[in-house]
Design a protein around this motif. Structure first.
Motif, mmCIF file in Angstrom:
data_model
loop_
_atom_site.group_PDB
_atom_site.id
_atom_site.type_symbol
_atom_site.label_atom_id
_atom_site.label_comp_id
_atom_site.label_asym_id
_atom_site.label_seq_id
_atom_site.Cartn_x
_atom_site.Cartn_y
_atom_site.Cartn_z
ATOM 1 N N MET A 1 0.729 -1.187 0.161
ATOM 2 C CA MET A 1 -0.132 -0.017 -0.035
ATOM 3 C C MET A 1 0.985 1.174 -0.041
ATOM 4 O O MET A 1 1.747 1.257 0.636
ATOM 5 N N GLN A 2 0.608 2.247 -1.068
ATOM 6 C CA GLN A 2 1.176 3.328 -0.976
ATOM 7 C C GLN A 2 0.247 4.405 -0.422
ATOM 8 O O GLN A 2 -0.936 4.676 -1.200
ATOM 9 N N ILE A 3 0.945 5.639 0.040
ATOM 10 C CA ILE A 3 -0.060 6.784 0.429
ATOM 11 C C ILE A 3 0.472 7.741 -0.578
ATOM 12 O O ILE A 3 1.452 7.772 -1.359
ATOM 13 N N ASN A 4 -0.652 8.708 -0.716
ATOM 14 C CA ASN A 4 -0.396 9.925 -1.525
ATOM 15 C C ASN A 4 0.686 10.882 -0.894
ATOM 16 O O ASN A 4 0.357 11.458 0.045
ATOM 17 N N LYS A 5 1.781 10.883 -1.209
ATOM 18 C CA LYS A 5 3.007 11.440 -0.458
ATOM 19 C C LYS A 5 2.877 13.128 -0.788
ATOM 20 O O LYS A 5 3.618 13.962 -0.040
ATOM 21 N N ASN A 6 2.031 13.382 -1.885
ATOM 22 C CA ASN A 6 1.876 14.922 -2.001
ATOM 23 C C ASN A 6 0.981 15.627 -0.714
ATOM 24 O O ASN A 6 1.409 16.932 -0.500
ATOM 25 N N TYR A 7 0.572 14.891 0.057
ATOM 26 C CA TYR A 7 -0.036 15.520 1.262
ATOM 27 C C TYR A 7 1.155 16.034 2.010
ATOM 28 O O TYR A 7 0.948 16.732 2.904
ATOM 29 N N ASP A 8 2.263 15.277 2.010
ATOM 30 C CA ASP A 8 3.404 15.539 2.897
ATOM 31 C C ASP A 8 3.884 17.102 2.432
ATOM 32 O O ASP A 8 4.487 17.584 3.171
ATOM 33 N N ASN A 9 3.451 17.528 1.548
ATOM 34 C CA ASN A 9 3.887 18.908 0.950
ATOM 35 C C ASN A 9 2.989 19.951 1.071
ATOM 36 O O ASN A 9 3.265 21.173 0.898
ATOM 37 N N LEU A 10 1.802 19.662 1.930
ATOM 38 C CA LEU A 10 0.993 20.628 2.152
ATOM 39 C C LEU A 10 1.221 21.402 3.490
ATOM 40 O O LEU A 10 1.935 20.820 4.361
ATOM 41 N N GLU A 11 1.413 22.659 3.301
ATOM 42 C CA GLU A 11 1.497 23.641 4.395
ATOM 43 C C GLU A 11 0.612 23.571 5.490
ATOM 44 O O GLU A 11 -0.430 23.433 5.194
ATOM 45 N N GLN A 12 0.757 23.219 6.617
ATOM 46 C CA GLN A 12 -0.200 23.023 7.676
ATOM 47 C C GLN A 12 -0.742 24.413 8.009
ATOM 48 O O GLN A 12 -0.053 25.174 8.565
ATOM 49 N N SER A 13 -1.767 24.735 7.939
ATOM 50 C CA SER A 13 -2.366 26.161 8.209
ATOM 51 C C SER A 13 -3.160 25.968 9.511
ATOM 52 O O SER A 13 -4.074 25.185 9.850
ATOM 53 N N TYR A 14 -2.681 26.815 10.312
ATOM 54 C CA TYR A 14 -3.109 26.986 11.521
ATOM 55 C C TYR A 14 -4.099 28.287 11.947
ATOM 56 O O TYR A 14 -4.308 28.935 12.827
ATOM 57 N N LEU A 15 -4.481 29.023 10.813
ATOM 58 C CA LEU A 15 -5.052 30.349 10.878
ATOM 59 C C LEU A 15 -6.229 30.310 11.640
ATOM 60 O O LEU A 15 -6.232 31.266 12.675
ATOM 61 N N PHE A 16 -7.250 29.610 11.408
ATOM 62 C CA PHE A 16 -8.785 29.593 12.243
ATOM 63 C C PHE A 16 -8.357 28.857 13.621
ATOM 64 O O PHE A 16 -8.987 29.208 14.511
ATOM 65 N N SER A 17 -7.634 27.801 13.659
ATOM 66 C CA SER A 17 -7.231 27.461 14.944
ATOM 67 C C SER A 17 -6.718 28.414 15.810
ATOM 68 O O SER A 17 -6.958 28.482 17.087
ATOM 69 N N THR A 18 -5.635 29.066 15.246
ATOM 70 C CA THR A 18 -4.938 30.018 16.256
ATOM 71 C C THR A 18 -5.786 31.009 16.537
ATOM 72 O O THR A 18 -5.650 31.655 17.565
ATOM 73 N N ILE A 19 -6.591 31.421 15.636
ATOM 74 C CA ILE A 19 -7.613 32.553 15.998
ATOM 75 C C ILE A 19 -8.624 32.280 17.231
ATOM 76 O O ILE A 19 -8.607 32.746 18.284
ATOM 77 N N ALA A 20 -8.920 31.092 17.231
ATOM 78 C CA ALA A 20 -10.041 30.482 18.047
ATOM 79 C C ALA A 20 -9.219 30.154 19.264
ATOM 80 O O ALA A 20 -9.939 30.421 20.227
ATOM 81 N N ARG A 21 -8.026 29.734 19.191
ATOM 82 C CA ARG A 21 -7.211 29.700 20.311
ATOM 83 C C ARG A 21 -7.051 30.980 21.331
ATOM 84 O O ARG A 21 -7.265 31.082 22.509
ATOM 85 N N LYS A 22 -6.678 32.145 20.456
ATOM 86 C CA LYS A 22 -6.298 33.285 20.840
ATOM 87 C C LYS A 22 -7.298 33.972 21.563
ATOM 88 O O LYS A 22 -7.334 34.523 22.698
ATOM 89 N N VAL A 23 -8.479 33.836 20.768
ATOM 90 C CA VAL A 23 -10.043 34.297 21.526
ATOM 91 C C VAL A 23 -10.221 33.697 22.844
ATOM 92 O O VAL A 23 -10.805 34.270 23.573
ATOM 93 N N SER A 24 -10.209 32.399 22.639
ATOM 94 C CA SER A 24 -10.556 31.733 23.928
ATOM 95 C C SER A 24 -9.669 31.848 25.154
ATOM 96 O O SER A 24 -10.374 32.220 26.191
ATOM 97 N N GLU A 25 -8.459 31.967 24.569
ATOM 98 C CA GLU A 25 -7.374 32.269 25.850
ATOM 99 C C GLU A 25 -7.690 33.599 26.580
ATOM 100 O O GLU A 25 -7.753 34.072 27.767
ATOM 101 N N TYR A 26 -7.976 34.456 25.664
ATOM 102 C CA TYR A 26 -8.275 35.997 25.995
ATOM 103 C C TYR A 26 -9.504 36.107 26.777
ATOM 104 O O TYR A 26 -9.761 36.912 27.712
ATOM 105 N N SER A 27 -10.571 35.366 26.300
ATOM 106 C CA SER A 27 -11.959 35.431 26.819
ATOM 107 C C SER A 27 -11.825 34.756 28.361
ATOM 108 O O SER A 27 -12.533 35.225 29.292
ATOM 109 N N ALA A 28 -11.032 33.715 28.556
ATOM 110 C CA ALA A 28 -10.893 33.007 30.027
ATOM 111 C C ALA A 28 -9.936 34.055 30.878
ATOM 112 O O ALA A 28 -10.560 33.905 31.986
ATOM 113 N N ALA A 29 -9.225 34.802 30.333
ATOM 114 C CA ALA A 29 -8.623 35.678 31.244
ATOM 115 C C ALA A 29 -9.382 36.880 31.363
ATOM 116 O O ALA A 29 -9.320 37.771 32.332
ATOM 117 N N HIS A 30 -10.278 37.305 30.389
ATOM 118 C CA HIS A 30 -11.069 38.489 30.399
ATOM 119 C C HIS A 30 -12.388 38.321 30.354
ATOM 120 O O HIS A 30 -13.125 38.685 29.255
#
Length: 391
Positions: A1-30
């Protein structure tokens, strides 16, 4: 079995998860902070009555033997094809029903259309950009090159004759920048594509926000487009179908003498069972007299939000694109701030959340996206906070 190795070339985008984390942390503190979110690209208004009535009637159809529908045509029901043919005629575009394919949304088709193109094609994509364009091609192992969209060209790059590409992505009005091509700009791209035997994949998901007659709502308003372009559109922003899921793709018969139309039909009939009858009946109701009137009112609600935000940025002397023919406003971060720096500054000092432009590509750094898809009172409140903070 061979996997699609092109997936290894994807840049992991943390844009919206980072936004959610930042807002959650700020809301918890404030916990006292009243946070207004202007970063979401999802609609917030309910489906209009004409659509709801059609959905209910379609459900009743499914309860009776004589009106029950099972499998439908993979390319969509004729009643929705005819409605879309009529819609395009209001833009001065003539289409045949067999050039229209109904789907569960533009995002799906923008990725799935790549099945009919070889992996050795070179793909030209603007930067900053809607990430789906890039990631779906990386998954398939295609070479991706970028055209610079920036402040100097109003985030509307034009063709460079020295650059050769086989597949070209254009979104107008653009996500994330809100910038929209005029007829001359699109004609330049159509001429380039025809001269280079290239295909334009044209994302028209936000065409319903265009009011300026100098801005095309379909690429097929441009002479020569039917021999070089495929158009994708959606009911998501037009009629609030983000949770209902329905869109369409136009593959002209004039494109490669009908070859791509036949290939897309073959692909869809093999890999797709079509959009549910109930959903298509709701979509068709959008084009009735009542439906169009009600949808216009909903769009007007969002356009008023965009106007409020645009006037706010104007009063602050902040450079931006979008807003007038788009639900997005793409602003230059003040005082030379980076995208994430400005995100933190707004969150901490105005309790307003937007989307850092850096998450959309290299050229997005130093810019910021605000959306008009929100509550009007909250948008007005956010505008006042921006004036107080940045004025």
């Amino acid at each position: 079995m061979q996997i699609n190795k092109n997936y290894d070339n994807l840049e992991q985008s943390y844009l919206f998860s980072t936004i959610a984390r930042k807002v959650s942390e700020y809301s918890a503190a404030h916990p006292e902070a009243d946070i207004i979110r202007l970063g979401i690209g999802d609609v917030t208004r309910p489906l209009v009555p004409a659509v709801i009535d059609a959905l209910h009637a379609a459900v009743e159809d499914q309860s009776r033997q004589e009106t029950f529908h099972g499998y439908g045509d993979e390319q969509g029901y004729g009643f929705l094809h005819e409605a879309l043919v009529g819609y395009y005629k209001t833009h001065g575009v003539d289409l045949a029903t067999d050039e229209i394919f109904i789907s569960d949304g533009a995002k799906s088709d923008l990725g799935n259309i790549l099945d009919i193109f070889g992996a050795d094609n070179t793909v030209l994509i603007p930067d900053p950009v809607y990430p789906v364009y890039v990631d779906t091609n990386v998954m398939a192992g295609r070479k991706v090159i970028f055209m610079d969209a920036n402040e100097s060209n109003g985030f509307l790059p034009l063709p460079d004759a020295s650059v050769k590409a086989d597949i070209i992505y254009i979104c107008s009005p653009n996500n994330p920048t809100g910038a929209a091509y005029d007829r001359a700009g699109l004609k330049a791209w159509v001429d380039y594509a025809n001269a280079n035997s290239a295909v334009i994949l044209y994302d028209a998901a936000y065409e319903c926000f265009i009011e300026d007659e100098n801005l095309p709502r379909s690429i097929f308003e441009i002479e020569g487009a039917k021999t070089c372009a495929i158009e994708f559109c959606s009911f998501s922003k037009m009629a609030g179908f983000t949770g209902t899921r329905c869109g369409w793709t136009v593959v002209p018969q004039a494109l490669m003498d009908g070859k791509l139309n036949k290939m897309w039909l073959r692909r869809q009939t093999t890999k797709f069972n079509g959009v549910p009858y109930i959903v298509q009946k709701g979509a068709a109701a959008c084009f009735t007299e009542d439906g169009m009137k009600q949808i216009k009112e909903t769009l007007g609600y969002y356009k008023q939000n965009a106007k409020v935000l645009a006037e706010t940025l104007d009063s602050l002397g902040i450079w931006y694109t979008g807003g007038k023919s788009s639900p997005y406003l793409w602003l230059k971060c003040p005082n030379g701030m980076g995208s994430w720096e400005f995100f933190d500054y707004l969150l901490e000092n105005a309790h307003v959340v937007g989307t850092p432009g850096a998450g959309f590509g290299r050229n997005g750094d130093g810019f910021f996206r605000l959306t008009a898809f929100g509550d009007q009172q909250r948008t007005l409140e956010a505008a006042e906070r921006l004036k107080k903070l940045l004025g």
